[in-house]
Design a protein around this motif. Structure first.
Motif, short mmCIF file in Angstrom:
data_model
loop_
_atom_site.label_atom_id
_atom_site.label_comp_id
_atom_site.label_asym_id
_atom_site.label_seq_id
_atom_site.Cartn_x
_atom_site.Cartn_y
_atom_site.Cartn_z
N THR A 59 0.84 -1.20 0.00
CA THR A 59 0.00 0.00 0.00
C THR A 59 0.87 1.24 0.00
O THR A 59 1.80 1.35 0.80
N GLN A 60 0.58 2.16 -0.91
CA GLN A 60 1.28 3.44 -0.96
C GLN A 60 0.32 4.53 -0.49
O GLN A 60 -0.76 4.70 -1.05
N PHE A 61 0.71 5.27 0.52
CA PHE A 61 -0.15 6.29 1.11
C PHE A 61 0.13 7.65 0.46
O PHE A 61 1.27 7.97 0.10
N TRP B 259 4.90 3.91 2.57
CA TRP B 259 4.29 2.67 2.13
C TRP B 259 4.29 1.63 3.25
O TRP B 259 4.97 1.77 4.27
N ALA B 260 3.51 0.59 3.02
CA ALA B 260 3.41 -0.52 3.96
C ALA B 260 3.32 -1.82 3.19
O ALA B 260 2.60 -1.91 2.18
N LEU B 261 4.07 -2.79 3.64
CA LEU B 261 4.02 -4.14 3.04
C LEU B 261 3.55 -5.11 4.11
O LEU B 261 4.07 -5.12 5.23
N ARG B 262 2.57 -5.92 3.73
CA ARG B 262 1.96 -6.85 4.70
C ARG B 262 1.89 -8.24 4.07
O ARG B 262 1.43 -8.40 2.94
N VAL B 263 2.33 -9.25 4.82
CA VAL B 263 2.23 -10.65 4.42
C VAL B 263 1.15 -11.29 5.27
O VAL B 263 1.31 -11.38 6.50
N VAL C 276 -7.68 3.52 -4.80
CA VAL C 276 -7.79 4.34 -3.58
C VAL C 276 -8.00 3.44 -2.38
O VAL C 276 -9.04 2.80 -2.25
N PRO C 277 -6.98 3.36 -1.47
CA PRO C 277 -5.63 3.88 -1.66
C PRO C 277 -4.90 3.04 -2.70
O PRO C 277 -5.34 1.96 -3.06
#
Length: 304
Positions: free
Chosen positions: A123-125, A136-140, A255-256
């Protein structure tokens, strides 16, 4: 696999539960049911492996071979309502019996390859200030929800092979989440290393995850899940190891700005150790009808 109105009782999960049980009122799929009836009528021998033979209409399928002169063999630890119709009863483990059958037919038992699924969300904010930076955030996470557990993953390591100035991260707690803020003028290639839990056939596997903040979003991808899994299994058997992965689906949200990639991954491969022809099926117990037949055969042989 339809979602129900219930959620997981684990406060750390709370994902929606899915129905994976065939309800009593549901009819069996006609395509498979018609084929099963056809093959049972044509069969010379029907093997009933590990079934109680109590639920209709499936329990009556083996009986259809009797009209054509076929025979029924029942392998079950307990008695079943159809025992009197069987030509042979074996009160033993299905694994041992079917291993003997496969050995007798000179066939090969393929390895069992376990395939699991997970997803990576990036996700890029949006930033109102300092637009040259990207947050940004990376989630597994599990494909069943962000809070659903991933039992086959012990930890996640994220490194930046082309950006040595960026500090790697090691994530030990689920959901595995990494948040960063960096200059968006340079592309970013992350290496996501999955460290597997005990019980998996390999220790880890690594996935390259490239990101270009300036480029337009990539196109969505959706592949046939069954085809992907079959290819993974074939590759794992050919390579004689696990750890192979493949993209099943990629979804792009505006969005986002978010990219969700679903992966299938081979996490274990179990090979059959072989059948000991010398011991054979000595540990299984034959039913009373078969014992009586063998007793009569030994008497006849003794007489001769």
């Amino acid at each position: 696999m339809k979602e129900t109105s219930r959620r997981c009782s684990d406060v750390k999960c709370r994902a929606k539960l899915k129905d994976t049980v065939l309800d009593w009122e549901d009819a069996l799929p006609p395509k498979e049911m018609n084929a099963a009836e056809k093959h049972c009528r044509m069969a010379d021998v029907v093997l009933c492996l590990g079934t109680s033979l109590q639920i209709t209409p499936a329990c009556n399928l083996p009986l259809k071979c009797l009209r054509g002169g076929g025979k029924i063999v029942i392998v079950n630890l307990q008695q079943t309502p159809k025992d009197k119709k069987a030509s042979l009863l074996i009160h033993g483990l299905v694994d041992k019996v079917i291993a003997g059958v496969i050995h007798f037919l000179n066939l090969w038992i393929p390895p069992y390859v376990r395939v699991d699924h997970f997803q990576i969300s990036f996700t890029q904010f949006r930033r109102l200030t300092e637009k040259k930076y990207a947050k940004w955030a990376l989630r597994v996470t599990s494909v069943h929800g962000d809070r659903a557990p991933l039992p086959f993953i012990k930890s996640v390591q994220i490194s930046f092979s082309e950006r040595p100035e960026l500090k790697p991260a090691v994530l030990h707690r689920q959901p595995f989440l990494l948040k960063r803020e960096i200059l968006k003028t340079r592309p970013l290639k992350m290496v996501v290393k999955l460290n597997f839990s005990d019980g998996c056939g390999c220790q880890s596997t690594s996935i390259e995850f490239p990101v270009n903040f300036e480029a337009p979003p990539t196109e969505s991808i959706k592949q046939d899940k069954n085809v992907v899994i079959q290819k993974l299994r074939e590759t794992a058997i050919q390579d004689q190891c696990c750890g192979q992965f493949s993209i099943v689906e990629k979804k792009i949200l505006s969005v986002p700005k978010k990219e969700i990639t679903v992966y299938a991954i081979a996490t274990n491969i179990v090979r059959y150790s072989g059948f000991d022809a010398s011991s054979g099926l000595s540990e299984v117990k034959l039913g009373s009808k078969e014992r009586e037949k063998r007793s009569q055969s030994s008497k006849i042989m003794a007489t001769c």
